[in-house]
Design an enzyme around this catalytic site. Structure first.
Site: not given
Ligand code: GLA
Length: 381
Positions: A35-37, A124, A126, A129, A161, A173
């Site tokens: 996450e956030h990587t 959520a 998920l 977007s 985005e 995503d």
């Molecule tokens: C959101 C962002 C993704 C990602 C996550 C965190 O979903 O759209 O690009 O950075 O947060 O992992």
């Protein structure tokens, strides 16, 4: 896929526009770990799910385009020759952003009619977007024969985005939603976009998503701030991105970094390592190890990266105490949305009942449960 959703979108299109549309489905995603990587050029481990957005589209042959958003019963008319963002927070920006990014490539679009609806709960975590953006870019690509590859399309969605919605998201995503595969998760290297598809066999365990049903405000500005902080640390370390940094690099520069920036960067480096460990654990069928990594990831997101919230921490804390769960963490951007849990399948119902009762008791609000089915990515249906 939700056949009723498809039928509704199609019949609404026929009713309102009286012509036969092309139909596209684009899924949401889960993320096992990482996450956030993504915006740090690191590793992620997502999978597309069987919930998503259905789009019906056809050329309008008129001076205007019309979009119907069935979930909110909204109608929006505009001309393809006059594309600009609307007020912050408008759903239209996801669609207009995609159009604008296509136009920036030099491709000409004509006016069109589009109806869409989705079954991903908003907020959520998920990726409703990315699912909408991908469904729109795929739909326009289909109807106007633009010839974009899937890879080109995910970057169009991502830029939409960034530039129209205002979230400087990574590529996870859009990638997962576009390239998802049935019954499989994707280990993605966000620097090279090389991906390994891994079929997910969890033996006696199941994945369970629990939605806190909260989305705290400021999530978007906090997201952009985190990204900026990571980029600042990378530049202080003299590397392109935190993907290139090691723990000893960080220790070496510790004096030059604020305490919170140090912790955030450390989290990113550690989380990248955890993704690779998770891949190995899955390859060896070591589900217990995978569970441990999920708990560790949550600790980092909560204490170092500071993107969790009370409700998420409560759910993960509950899973930690329970002997039915072997791993849990918040999923997605944070500040609300879902946790992802690894649960002994035999205890699934008991676990859900206990969590539901306790969550309600604590927050006077209900959480929701989703079983996920890993599915194919964006496609014509
Ligand atoms: C959101 C962002 C993704 C990602 C996550 C965190 O979903 O759209 O690009 O950075 O947060 O992992």
């Amino acid at each position: 896929m939700n056949q009723q959703l498809i039928n509704t979108v199609k019949s609404e299109f026929l009713k309102v526009f009286n012509s036969n549309p092309s139909l596209i489905f684009s899924p949401g995603r889960i993320n096992l770990i990482g996450e956030h990587t993504d915006y740090n050029n690191g590793y992620v481990f997502p999978a597309a799910i069987d919930k998503g957005t259905v789009v019906a589209i056809a050329k309008s042959g008129l001076k205007n385009s019309t979009i119907l958003a069935l979930n909110t019963n909204n109608k929006f008319e505009f001309s393809i020759n006059d594309i600009k963002p609307l007020e912050n927070g408008s759903w239209q920006n996801y669609v207009l952003g995609v159009i604008s990014e296509i136009q920036k490539t030099g491709e000409q679009l004509e006016n069109f009619n589009l109806v869409f609806s989705g079954d991903i709960p908003i907020g959520a975590g998920l990726s409703s977007s990315a699912s909408l953006e991908n469904s729109v870019v795929f739909a326009l690509n289909t109807v106007f024969n633009l010839g974009f590859s899937k890879k080109e399309m995910i970057f169009i969605s991502q830029k939409a985005e960034h530039n129209f919605v205002g979230v400087k998201c990574g590529i996870m995503d859009q990638y997962a939603s576009m390239f998802g595969q049935k019954d499989a998760a994707i280990l993605l290297d966000c620097k090279s976009l090389e991906a390994k598809t891994v079929s997910l066999n969890l033996d006696d365990y199941s994945l369970l998503l629990i939605n806190t049903n909260v989305k705290h405000s400021l999530a978007e500005s906090a997201y952009n701030e985190r990204r900026k902080a990571c980029e600042n640390v990378a530049s202080k370390l003299g590397v392109n991105s935190l993907r290139e940094a090691t723990i000893s690099d960080l220790q070496f520069h510790k004096e030059n970094l604020s305490k919170t920036d140090y912790q955030k960067a450390l989290y990113v480096v550690q989380e990248n390592n955890r993704v690779l460990e998770a891949f190995e654990a899955i390859s060896k069928n070591d589900i217990i190890k995978l569970g441990k990594l999920l708990f560790e990831s949550h600790e980092g997101l909560k204490n170092q990266y500071e993107v969790s919230c009370e409700e998420l921490d409560f759910l993960v804390g509950y899973a930690k105490k329970s002997n039915i769960a072997i791993g849990a963490r918040m999923m997605g951007g944070g500040f609300g949305g879902c946790t992802i849990n690894l649960i002994k399948t035999s205890g699934l119902e008991k676990f859900k009942n206990e969590v539901a009762k306790n969550y309600h008791h604590n927050f006077n609000n209900d959480c929701s449960f989703y079983n996920v089915k890993l599915s194919e990515g964006t496609r014509v249906i």
